[in-house]
Scaffold this motif. Structure first.
Motif, short mmCIF file in Angstrom:
data_model
loop_
_atom_site.label_atom_id
_atom_site.label_comp_id
_atom_site.label_asym_id
_atom_site.label_seq_id
_atom_site.Cartn_x
_atom_site.Cartn_y
_atom_site.Cartn_z
N GLY A 183 -19.63 21.93 -24.39
CA GLY A 183 -20.49 21.85 -23.24
C GLY A 183 -21.99 23.01 -23.38
N GLY A 184 -22.44 23.36 -23.08
CA GLY A 184 -23.71 23.64 -22.41
C GLY A 184 -24.82 22.64 -22.86
N ILE A 185 -25.73 23.60 -23.49
CA ILE A 185 -26.77 22.89 -24.32
C ILE A 185 -26.32 21.32 -24.63
CG2 ILE A 185 -27.63 25.25 -24.43
CD1 ILE A 185 -28.32 24.69 -27.38
N TYR A 186 -25.60 21.40 -25.93
CA TYR A 186 -24.40 20.71 -26.95
C TYR A 186 -24.64 18.77 -26.62
CZ TYR A 186 -24.53 24.62 -30.01
OH TYR A 186 -23.86 25.92 -30.30
N VAL A 187 -24.54 19.65 -24.96
CA VAL A 187 -24.34 17.98 -24.05
C VAL A 187 -25.42 17.77 -23.06
CG1 VAL A 187 -23.07 19.06 -22.37
CG2 VAL A 187 -22.60 17.17 -23.06
N GLU A 188 -26.24 18.52 -22.20
CA GLU A 188 -27.03 18.78 -21.79
C GLU A 188 -28.24 18.03 -22.70
OE1 GLU A 188 -27.16 18.79 -18.27
OE2 GLU A 188 -25.41 19.92 -17.51
N VAL A 189 -28.90 19.21 -23.83
CA VAL A 189 -29.93 18.11 -24.37
C VAL A 189 -29.80 17.92 -25.43
CG1 VAL A 189 -31.66 20.02 -25.42
CG2 VAL A 189 -30.93 20.53 -23.77
N LEU A 190 -28.69 18.39 -26.28
CA LEU A 190 -28.59 17.27 -28.14
C LEU A 190 -27.46 15.92 -27.37
CD1 LEU A 190 -27.72 20.76 -29.64
CD2 LEU A 190 -29.99 19.20 -29.19
N LYS A 191 -26.72 15.89 -26.51
CA LYS A 191 -25.84 14.59 -26.19
C LYS A 191 -25.05 14.61 -27.63
CE LYS A 191 -29.50 12.37 -23.06
NZ LYS A 191 -29.66 14.12 -22.65
N ASP A 192 -24.52 15.94 -28.02
CA ASP A 192 -23.68 15.81 -29.31
C ASP A 192 -22.34 15.27 -28.66
OD1 ASP A 192 -22.66 15.80 -31.41
OD2 ASP A 192 -22.45 18.37 -31.30
N SER A 226 -23.09 8.95 -12.14
CA SER A 226 -23.25 9.74 -11.31
C SER A 226 -22.27 11.38 -12.54
CB SER A 226 -22.55 9.91 -10.16
OG SER A 226 -21.34 9.76 -10.23
N SER A 227 -21.79 10.95 -13.40
CA SER A 227 -21.11 12.26 -13.79
C SER A 227 -21.67 11.96 -15.50
CB SER A 227 -19.24 11.38 -14.05
OG SER A 227 -19.70 10.91 -15.10
N HIS A 228 -21.52 13.39 -16.31
CA HIS A 228 -21.56 13.34 -17.18
C HIS A 228 -21.35 12.54 -18.12
CE1 HIS A 228 -24.12 17.02 -17.48
NE2 HIS A 228 -22.81 17.90 -16.20
N THR A 229 -20.22 12.18 -18.19
CA THR A 229 -19.92 11.22 -19.33
C THR A 229 -20.08 9.78 -18.68
OG1 THR A 229 -17.36 12.23 -18.75
CG2 THR A 229 -17.61 10.08 -19.41
N GLY A 230 -20.69 9.18 -17.41
CA GLY A 230 -21.20 7.80 -17.18
C GLY A 230 -22.60 8.02 -17.72
N ALA A 231 -23.40 9.18 -17.44
CA ALA A 231 -25.12 9.14 -18.11
C ALA A 231 -24.48 9.12 -19.52
CB ALA A 231 -25.45 10.60 -17.53
N LEU A 232 -23.77 9.44 -20.10
CA LEU A 232 -23.84 9.92 -21.55
C LEU A 232 -23.31 8.36 -22.34
CD1 LEU A 232 -22.79 13.14 -22.31
CD2 LEU A 232 -25.31 12.77 -22.70
N ALA A 233 -22.61 7.78 -21.88
CA ALA A 233 -21.72 6.56 -22.24
C ALA A 233 -22.78 5.12 -21.41
CB ALA A 233 -20.79 5.94 -21.15
N GLY A 234 -23.95 5.36 -21.36
CA GLY A 234 -25.02 4.51 -21.63
C GLY A 234 -25.07 3.81 -22.97
N ALA A 235 -25.92 2.59 -22.57
CA ALA A 235 -26.41 1.34 -23.92
C ALA A 235 -25.25 1.26 -24.28
CB ALA A 235 -26.75 2.34 -25.05
N ASP A 236 -24.90 1.56 -25.87
CA ASP A 236 -23.81 0.67 -26.23
C ASP A 236 -23.02 1.44 -27.26
OD1 ASP A 236 -25.41 -0.15 -29.61
OD2 ASP A 236 -25.17 1.45 -28.40
N ALA A 237 -22.94 2.29 -26.37
CA ALA A 237 -21.35 3.97 -26.73
C ALA A 237 -20.57 3.07 -26.91
CB ALA A 237 -21.44 4.94 -25.78
N ALA A 238 -20.12 2.19 -25.90
CA ALA A 238 -18.48 0.85 -25.84
C ALA A 238 -18.66 0.61 -26.99
CB ALA A 238 -18.34 0.52 -24.61
#
Length: 700
Positions: free
Chosen positions: A601-610, A250-262
């Motif tokens: 923040g902004g597009i860097y996390v929403e679109v680029l996932k940087d 449900s959070s930005h972090t949770g969504a971006l942490a998917g796959a094998d980021a850990a």
């Protein structure tokens, strides 16, 4: 346990078969075929001899307590056999039998029985559902593989039996040698962490190479890997995704942490080199096993073709390496031995028409230049060059720096490539592969040269946060209100914007008066995570009238869009002076624990996932490295007249978040989005806050 598994004086094969092609037959044949000098006892109640070896009818009839047992029985009979070995005093066992948790149902129950036997008897087990183990130094092949690896200094383990067999087959034709070859199977007992410890203590292993699908205990893996990589390099190929990536977040972090980021973060923090493919896995491992580590990023290139030299130079720049600037004396020495049309600058191009012997001369001069940290020799097949002679000349030059050969092509140079590898010179088909190997070796050198990071903790108000969490648990809530989340962050030294809750328009106007205009108004509801999506944020309210009107407009709009959502009211927040938007976050990974995230923040996390991730807790250096590692870090350094952002302030906020996660493992997810960072020395401030808890306290 290294001795019992890989240096056993005696081995019992429980379930040895009389029929060629059966697993129990192949294991016995392999134990007898590759020079193993220990005593081998086939166990089969119905046979007298197998492969001219006397057979023992049962485990109880063994003439001695063997060092190693190998079980190849039907799954239903395996727990009983393992218990008999354990009660006899056998220290180690390999269970190749399949049909356990990988098939579910009854198989999973049988595997629990194996675990119980291990716990009760003290026997250690590799498997079940594995190919077996091999040690080339003593000729031990306790597996059902079709062949034996070449002898070498790479210790290899794999969670996939099929991968084991494929890599073994490939290695035999590519002059790749192994010290140990280990199929882990289901890891009911011995895990990858314990195998790493074994290989770290093995004098025959110089490099540890492995294929991973999952890590069961991330904390233990990281602890062991940090220690082992200080002794020997670990190169891993990781496939699959974590459970965190498979669930909805449900959070930005949770969504971006998917796959094998850990896994990516954990490997980075432990000095583990991660390969992106099987090819890169071998390229890195063979280079680390055969060559000394480079002292720096400067590469010297000797080639007979300009194109491949340029490709190597481009790849080097892309990987954070660069071409060495040769000294004038080296230029002069090269001019004396090379054709007039040759290039004596780096890359040194001896030209396509140059004879083979010029390679050795140019290589020696380039290697002797003090600006060169590593050497790359590239050969394209031409009518004037003898690939075998080039390979012999490359290998004959005595150089105390790492040397890599690229013999381009396949048919005409295959023999020469294998010759180079047999002489200890890693050899590749293309320049990109060699440069990637050099990059990996330099990364490992930097890890060895660095100080082992120690987590740094801030002084937090544990009592305040514990009180907030206790209140949530008592009310059956998992999601904190924004004000509650703010309180948690503030308790750990993260500056937060002033904010007051209001249930009515009058309360909202009074709150704005206390904070001072202008203010921001936000909807306050546990059901709404992303407030702006429902028109739940209004900025720049300048007076009491605007605040009252905004309250009515916002609450009416949200009730119309989400009629079932419970509205507490609104939050009135001070307007924060301008700053660059960043995002900080936490997400709980089932294997490794809390993942700490940073990005713009902004597009860097929403679109680029940087974004950058690290496993918490982190050191101050790791927190700073997180900030500096994002692709858009240049924007924080200041562009077009902007002042540099407060990077130390960002690192301090990350340490606060890291400590909060360490002190309260029941936090499932957290976001600060945005966190505004000001100019250097002026700090940061959290504008929006979100924290959720695990389902049960025991989930932590």
């Amino acid at each position: 346990m290294l001795k019992y598994f890989f240096r056993p004086e005696s081995v019992a094969v429980v379930g040895a078969s009389t029929k060629p092609g059966k697993v129990g037959y192949d294991i016995l044949r392999n134990l007898l075929s590759f020079g193993y000098k220990g005593r081998v006892y086939p166990i089969n109640p119905k046979a007298k001899t197998i492969l001219d070896t006397p057979v023992i009818p049962s485990i109880a009839d063994l003439p001695e307590v063997v060092d190693l047992g190998v079980i190849s029985l039907p799954a239903a009979l395996t727990p009983k056999a393992l218990r008999e070995l354990g009660e006899l005093g056998v220290k180690a066992c390999v269970v190749v039998t399949s049909g356990f948790k990988e098939v579910g149902g009854e198989g999973a129950q049988l595997e629990l029985e194996l675990a119980k036997v291990v716990e009760e008897t003290g026997i250690r087990m590799i498997g079940p559902n594995c190919v077996g183990i091999m040690d080339t130094t003593v000729g031990l092949n306790a597996s059902f593989a079709a062949d034996m690896p070449n002898s070498g200094s790479i210790g290899f383990f794999s969670q996939s039996g099929a991968m084991c067999l494929a890599i073994l087959d490939w290695s035999l034709d590519n002059a790749i040698g192994f010290s140990k070859f280990i199929s882990l199977g289901n890891k009911t007992d011995l895990s990858e962490a314990e195998i790493l410890e074994m290989l770290a203590d093995d004098p025959d292993t110089k490099v540890i190479m492995g294929y991973l699908e999952a890590v069961e205990d991330g904390e233990q893996f990281m602890k062991v890997a940090r220690e082992v990589t200080r002794k020997k390099p670990i190169v891993l190929l990781k496939s699959g995704i974590t459970a965190a990536g498979a669930r909805a977040a449900s959070s930005h972090t949770g969504a971006l942490a998917g796959a094998d980021a850990a896994y990516e973060a954990a490997f980075k923090q432990c000095g583990v080199l991660r390969a992106g493919s099987i090819k890169e896995l071998f390229n890195l491992a063979q280079s680390l096993a055969r060559q000394p580590l480079p002292n720096g990023p400067a590469i010297g290139i000797v080639t007979n073709s300009g194109g491949p030299g340029i490709i190597a130079a481009d790849t080097a720049e892309q990987n954070g390496l660069h071409l060495a600037a040769l000294r004038p004396e080296s230029h002069e020495e090269l001019r004396e031995v090379l054709p007039a049309i040759a290039s004596v600058y780096n890359p040194v191009d001896i030209t396509g028409g140059a004879p083979s012997e010029l390679y050795a001369k140019a290589l020696k001069i380039t290697a002797d230049d003090p600006s060169v940290d590593s050497l790359l020799v590239i050969m394209s097949p031409t009518s004037t060059v003898d690939p075998k002679r080039v390979a012999e000349d490359i290998c004959a030059v005595k150089i105390d720096k790492p040397v890599f050969s690229v013999l381009m092509g396949r048919h005409s140079v295959e023999e020469s490539r294998i010759f180079c590898m047999g002489q200890g010179i890693p050899s590749y088909e293309f320049p990109e592969d060699a440069v990637q190997a050099i990059k990996g070796m330099l990364d490992y050198k930097r890890w060895l040269d660095s100080k082992l990071p120690e987590p740094e903790f801030v002084e937090g108000d544990k009592e305040a946060v514990a009180g907030i969490i206790a209140k949530l648990r008592s009310q059956g809530r998992l999601q904190m209100s924004e004000n509650e989340a703010r309180g948690c962050f503030a308790a750990y030294g993260i500056p937060v914007a002033g904010c007051l809750a209001a249930a009515t328009s009058v309360e909202a106007a009074d709150a704005a008066g206390k904070l001072g205009y202008p203010v921001v108004m936000k909807i306050d509801s546990p059901a709404i995570s992303h407030k702006s999506d429902v028109g739940g944020v209004v900025v720049g309210l300048k007076n009491r009238k605007q605040v009252v009107e905004a309250f009515h407009d916002m609450t009416s709009r949200v009730r119309r869009i989400m009629p079932n959502a419970w509205l507490r009211g609104v939050l009135v927040q001070e307007m924060v002076p301008s700053g660059r938007e960043c995002i900080l976050g936490l997400n709980k990974d089932p294997q490794f624990g809390h993942l700490l995230m940073f990005g713009l923040g902004g597009i860097y996390v929403e679109v680029l996932k940087d974004v950058a991730f690290r496993v918490a807790p982190v050191s101050r250096k790791e927190a700073t490295d997180m900030v500096k590692s994002i692709k858009s870090f240049a924007l924080l350094q200041g562009v077009r007249g902007d002042m540099p952002a407060d990077v130390p302030g960002l690192a301090q906020a990350l340490l606060g978040l890291s400590t909060l996660a360490h002190d309260f493992p029941e936090i499932a997810e957290a976001d600060i989005n945005p966190l505004l960072v000001r100019e250097r020395g002026r700090g940061v401030v959290a504008v929006d806050a979100r924290i959720s808890l695990t389902q049960q306290k025991g989930d932590e």
